[in-house]
Write a protein that holds these residues in place. Structure first.
Motif, mmCIF file in Angstrom:
data_model
loop_
_atom_site.group_PDB
_atom_site.id
_atom_site.type_symbol
_atom_site.label_atom_id
_atom_site.label_comp_id
_atom_site.label_asym_id
_atom_site.label_seq_id
_atom_site.Cartn_x
_atom_site.Cartn_y
_atom_site.Cartn_z
ATOM 1 N N ILE A 136 -2.992 5.246 6.142
ATOM 2 C CA ILE A 136 -1.939 4.312 5.800
ATOM 3 C C ILE A 136 -0.505 5.180 6.007
ATOM 4 N N ALA A 137 -0.467 6.413 5.635
ATOM 5 C CA ALA A 137 0.785 7.242 5.789
ATOM 6 C C ALA A 137 0.947 7.471 7.334
ATOM 7 N N THR A 188 2.151 6.538 -0.137
ATOM 8 C CA THR A 188 1.242 5.721 -0.418
ATOM 9 C C THR A 188 0.638 5.649 -1.809
ATOM 10 N N HIS A 189 0.160 4.362 -2.168
ATOM 11 C CA HIS A 189 -0.653 4.588 -3.712
ATOM 12 C C HIS A 189 -1.583 5.569 -3.633
ATOM 13 N N CYS A 237 -4.827 4.388 -2.174
ATOM 14 C CA CYS A 237 -4.753 4.314 -0.638
ATOM 15 C C CYS A 237 -4.912 5.526 0.063
ATOM 16 N N GLU A 238 -4.801 6.896 -0.501
ATOM 17 C CA GLU A 238 -4.697 7.919 0.300
ATOM 18 C C GLU A 238 -5.853 8.147 0.986
ATOM 19 N N TYR A 272 7.616 8.814 3.614
ATOM 20 C CA TYR A 272 6.671 7.908 3.337
ATOM 21 C C TYR A 272 5.665 8.336 2.207
ATOM 22 N N VAL A 325 0.655 -1.167 0.148
ATOM 23 C CA VAL A 325 0.012 -0.051 -0.046
ATOM 24 C C VAL A 325 0.867 1.189 -0.010
ATOM 25 N N GLY A 326 2.230 1.120 0.354
ATOM 26 C CA GLY A 326 2.975 2.347 0.170
ATOM 27 C C GLY A 326 4.453 1.881 0.556
#
Length: 149
Positions: free
Chosen positions: A84-85, A75-76, A79-80, A73, A55-56
């Motif tokens: 996730i970040a 992410t895709h 996936c934002e 970092y 995902v990142g």
């Protein structure tokens, strides 16, 4: 979240997970960056995995220097906005703290309030100064507060 180290050479151990051209670029880009900053685990780059999907990516921008280490970092795009970040930054803080509790942890962002500044504030970072990055130009520098992380 699980972080998979990006090795100096070869492919990371990702098993049967799908690898898009973007992920291949992340791996190669970080491996190229190692030629500039060195390869000294755990102060390296990682692929972030959730639910058996990459995902990142997140990284230390080299080993600590003068007792300071910088994190980064990404992410895709798909996936934002899912935290996730924020989780990647927290994982990097944990790695840094468990390997050297005295190291100061910093990050840089574009000089504007955005998703990355929210990631850092959620992880206990504070904007401490304006700085200049050789590649980006003017940036905000953030540092993890003593109680953060």
């Amino acid at each position: 979240m699980r972080l998979i180290p990006i090795p100096l050479y070869n492919s990371p151990g990702i098993g049967a997970m799908a690898v898009s051209p973007l992920i291949t670029d992340w791996v190669r880009g970080n491996q190229t960056f190692y030629t500039v900053v060195g390869f000294k685990p755990p102060w390296i780059a990682y692929l972030a995995v959730e639910t058996d999907a990459i995902v990142g990516t997140c990284a230390f921008k080299g080993k600590p220097r003068n007792n300071v280490v910088e994190i980064a970092y990404g992410t895709h795009t798909s996936c934002e906005g899912k935290g996730i970040a924020t989780r990647m930054a927290a994982e990097l803080v944990q790695i840094a703290r468990s390997n050297d509790p005295t190291v100061r942890i910093i990050a840089q962002t574009l000089p504007e309030h955005n998703a990355s500044t929210r990631v850092l504030t959620k992880n206990g970072f504070t904007h401490v100064r304006d700085a200049v990055d050789d590649e980006v130009g003017n940036v905000w520098e953030w540092e993890l507060t003593a109680t953060g992380g």
